[in-house]
Design a protein around this motif. Structure first.
Motif, PDB file in Angstrom:
ATOM      1  N   LEU A 172      -9.213  22.341  81.890  1.00  0.00           N
ATOM      2  CA  LEU A 172      -7.904  21.706  82.019  1.00  0.00           C
ATOM      3  C   LEU A 172      -6.816  22.765  81.829  1.00  0.00           C
ATOM      4  CD1 LEU A 172      -6.070  19.165  82.167  1.00  0.00           C
ATOM      5  CD2 LEU A 172      -6.267  19.030  79.658  1.00  0.00           C
ATOM      6  N   PRO A 173      -6.058  23.072  82.892  1.00  0.00           N
ATOM      7  CA  PRO A 173      -4.948  24.017  82.737  1.00  0.00           C
ATOM      8  C   PRO A 173      -3.822  23.366  81.930  1.00  0.00           C
ATOM      9  CG  PRO A 173      -5.595  23.764  85.055  1.00  0.00           C
ATOM     10  CD  PRO A 173      -6.219  22.647  84.291  1.00  0.00           C
ATOM     11  N   ILE A 174      -3.310  24.081  80.934  1.00  0.00           N
ATOM     12  CA  ILE A 174      -2.250  23.547  80.082  1.00  0.00           C
ATOM     13  C   ILE A 174      -1.169  24.605  79.897  1.00  0.00           C
ATOM     14  CG2 ILE A 174      -3.792  22.003  78.819  1.00  0.00           C
ATOM     15  CD1 ILE A 174      -3.675  24.077  76.499  1.00  0.00           C
ATOM     16  N   GLN A 175      -0.083  24.170  79.285  1.00  0.00           N
ATOM     17  CA  GLN A 175       0.944  25.101  78.852  1.00  0.00           C
ATOM     18  C   GLN A 175       1.473  24.626  77.504  1.00  0.00           C
ATOM     19  OE1 GLN A 175       3.566  25.092  82.201  1.00  0.00           O
ATOM     20  NE2 GLN A 175       4.553  23.154  81.662  1.00  0.00           N
ATOM     21  N   VAL A 176       1.679  25.593  76.597  1.00  0.00           N
ATOM     22  CA  VAL A 176       2.094  25.319  75.221  1.00  0.00           C
ATOM     23  C   VAL A 176       3.485  25.904  75.013  1.00  0.00           C
ATOM     24  CG1 VAL A 176       1.505  25.625  72.776  1.00  0.00           C
ATOM     25  CG2 VAL A 176      -0.319  25.480  74.501  1.00  0.00           C
ATOM     26  N   PRO A 177       4.382  25.166  74.354  1.00  0.00           N
ATOM     27  CA  PRO A 177       5.708  25.731  74.072  1.00  0.00           C
ATOM     28  C   PRO A 177       5.597  27.072  73.357  1.00  0.00           C
ATOM     29  CG  PRO A 177       5.694  23.382  73.573  1.00  0.00           C
ATOM     30  CD  PRO A 177       4.272  23.769  73.874  1.00  0.00           C
ATOM     31  N   PHE A 178       6.286  28.088  73.886  1.00  0.00           N
ATOM     32  CA  PHE A 178       6.189  29.437  73.332  1.00  0.00           C
ATOM     33  C   PHE A 178       6.552  29.466  71.852  1.00  0.00           C
ATOM     34  CE2 PHE A 178       8.205  33.363  72.005  1.00  0.00           C
ATOM     35  CZ  PHE A 178       7.261  34.316  72.361  1.00  0.00           C
ATOM     36  N   ASN A 179       7.673  28.841  71.488  1.00  0.00           N
ATOM     37  CA  ASN A 179       8.145  28.910  70.102  1.00  0.00           C
ATOM     38  C   ASN A 179       7.124  28.317  69.135  1.00  0.00           C
ATOM     39  OD1 ASN A 179      10.520  30.163  70.847  1.00  0.00           O
ATOM     40  ND2 ASN A 179      11.697  28.261  70.953  1.00  0.00           N
ATOM     41  N   ASP A 180       6.502  27.219  69.531  1.00  0.00           N
ATOM     42  CA  ASP A 180       5.504  26.577  68.673  1.00  0.00           C
ATOM     43  C   ASP A 180       4.285  27.479  68.511  1.00  0.00           C
ATOM     44  OD1 ASP A 180       4.122  24.717  67.157  1.00  0.00           O
ATOM     45  OD2 ASP A 180       3.396  23.602  68.883  1.00  0.00           O
ATOM     46  N   LEU A 181       3.815  28.025  69.626  1.00  0.00           N
ATOM     47  CA  LEU A 181       2.641  28.889  69.573  1.00  0.00           C
ATOM     48  C   LEU A 181       2.928  30.156  68.768  1.00  0.00           C
ATOM     49  CD1 LEU A 181      -0.244  29.574  70.467  1.00  0.00           C
ATOM     50  CD2 LEU A 181       0.723  30.570  72.550  1.00  0.00           C
ATOM     51  N   PHE A 182       4.074  30.759  68.991  1.00  0.00           N
ATOM     52  CA  PHE A 182       4.426  31.992  68.291  1.00  0.00           C
ATOM     53  C   PHE A 182       4.506  31.762  66.784  1.00  0.00           C
ATOM     54  CE2 PHE A 182       7.514  35.219  66.819  1.00  0.00           C
ATOM     55  CZ  PHE A 182       6.830  36.359  67.206  1.00  0.00           C
ATOM     56  N   LYS A 183       5.085  30.624  66.392  1.00  0.00           N
ATOM     57  CA  LYS A 183       5.189  30.284  64.970  1.00  0.00           C
ATOM     58  C   LYS A 183       3.801  30.138  64.343  1.00  0.00           C
ATOM     59  CE  LYS A 183       7.096  26.760  61.860  1.00  0.00           C
ATOM     60  NZ  LYS A 183       7.878  25.498  61.781  1.00  0.00           N
ATOM     61  N   ARG A 184       2.890  29.497  65.044  1.00  0.00           N
ATOM     62  CA  ARG A 184       1.540  29.301  64.515  1.00  0.00           C
ATOM     63  C   ARG A 184       0.778  30.626  64.441  1.00  0.00           C
ATOM     64  NH1 ARG A 184      -0.033  23.754  64.618  1.00  0.00           N
ATOM     65  NH2 ARG A 184       1.463  22.429  65.720  1.00  0.00           N
ATOM     66  N   LEU A 185       1.000  31.496  65.413  1.00  0.00           N
ATOM     67  CA  LEU A 185       0.358  32.807  65.381  1.00  0.00           C
ATOM     68  C   LEU A 185       0.864  33.626  64.201  1.00  0.00           C
ATOM     69  CD1 LEU A 185       0.410  33.741  69.175  1.00  0.00           C
ATOM     70  CD2 LEU A 185      -1.616  33.253  67.794  1.00  0.00           C
ATOM     71  N   LYS A 186       2.156  33.559  63.934  1.00  0.00           N
ATOM     72  CA  LYS A 186       2.741  34.292  62.812  1.00  0.00           C
ATOM     73  C   LYS A 186       2.221  33.774  61.477  1.00  0.00           C
ATOM     74  CE  LYS A 186       5.957  36.812  62.750  1.00  0.00           C
ATOM     75  NZ  LYS A 186       6.037  38.289  62.589  1.00  0.00           N
ATOM     76  N   ALA A 187       1.893  32.480  61.417  1.00  0.00           N
ATOM     77  CA  ALA A 187       1.394  31.884  60.174  1.00  0.00           C
ATOM     78  C   ALA A 187       0.014  32.421  59.817  1.00  0.00           C
ATOM     79  CB  ALA A 187       1.357  30.368  60.293  1.00  0.00           C
ATOM     80  N   GLY A 188      -0.735  32.907  60.811  1.00  0.00           N
ATOM     81  CA  GLY A 188      -2.039  33.506  60.551  1.00  0.00           C
ATOM     82  C   GLY A 188      -3.210  32.570  60.755  1.00  0.00           C
TER      83      GLY A 188
END
Length: 220
Positions: A42-58
């Motif tokens: 399933l091709p999807i797209q995730v809001p950049f800001n949400d994804l970036f915040k979660r990546l920064k959280a570790g």
């Protein structure tokens, strides 16, 4: 069962290929794909800001998510890859794998320390030194424990609690084979002898090993 699996909201992505991916990025989204689970990708797209915040959280790759996509049933997923821009180091694509209820996955489970009042060492002024506030365990996707409990009853100054001393939730096992330290009861600074300081140095070494394991095992 774990307290609450975090939701991850995404949209179904129309079109595939480089052109569609660039269009998604211009719209402030990160393109991705969901695969596995005996279903079509399933091709999807995730809001950049949400994804970036979660990546920064570790520990993004060690977190189980409840993926919500309009028009589709919610599904449990875990990240299997994050592609990044080679210059800016920003996420450009993300891959998620669907999990069956019987799937095994490595997740960090928090540790709860109980009965401090029943520890003679703490009563004497000893200090609870936590080396691992959470432990990475292999768990079943349908039965994720909320926590690991360490009972401090009877512990004296100098006592060390390792993973082998802990009763783990049924069906789980540590991702690390060796008998690593969870916590110890150290002497108060006013009473520390040279021997106590040696113990503290050992705890510092253990903490360093934790950091090294996390750096090697989890990039995000």
């Amino acid at each position: 069962m774990a307290g609450e699996i975090p939701d991850l909201n995404a949209q179904e992505r129309t079109g595939t290929g480089k052109g569609a991916a660039r269009q998604a990025r211009r719209a402030g989204m990160v393109p991705g794909i969901v695969f596995g689970g005996e279903k079509d990708p399933l091709p999807i797209q995730v809001p950049f800001n949400d994804l970036f915040k979660r990546l920064k959280a570790g520990r993004f790759k060690a977190t189980l998510f409840n993926l919500k996509v309009d028009g589709h049933e919610d599904v449990r997923v875990i990240c299997r890859d994050v592609q990044r821009d080679v210059v800016k180091d920003l996420p450009t694509h993300v891959d998620f794998m669907r999990l069956r209820r019987t799937s095994k996955v490595a997740l960090y489970i928090p540790v709860e320390f109980t009965n401090e009042a029943a520890s003679p060492g703490i009563k004497k002024g000893g200090v609870l030194t936590v080396v691992r506030p959470e432990v990475e365990l292999v768990v079943t996707a349908s039965d994720i424990p909320e926590k690991i409990v360490v009972d401090l009853t009877g512990l004296e100054v100098g006592d060390v609690v390792t993973i082998s001393d802990v009763t783990l939730p049924a069906g789980t096992k540590p991702t690390i084979d060796r008998d690593f330290t969870i916590c110890n009861i150290s002497a108060p600074s006013s009473l520390r002898s040279a021997g106590d300081e040696d113990e503290d140095e050992a705890a510092d070494v253990e903490a360093t090993e934790v950091e090294t394991e996390e750096a090697e095992g989890t990039e995000e």
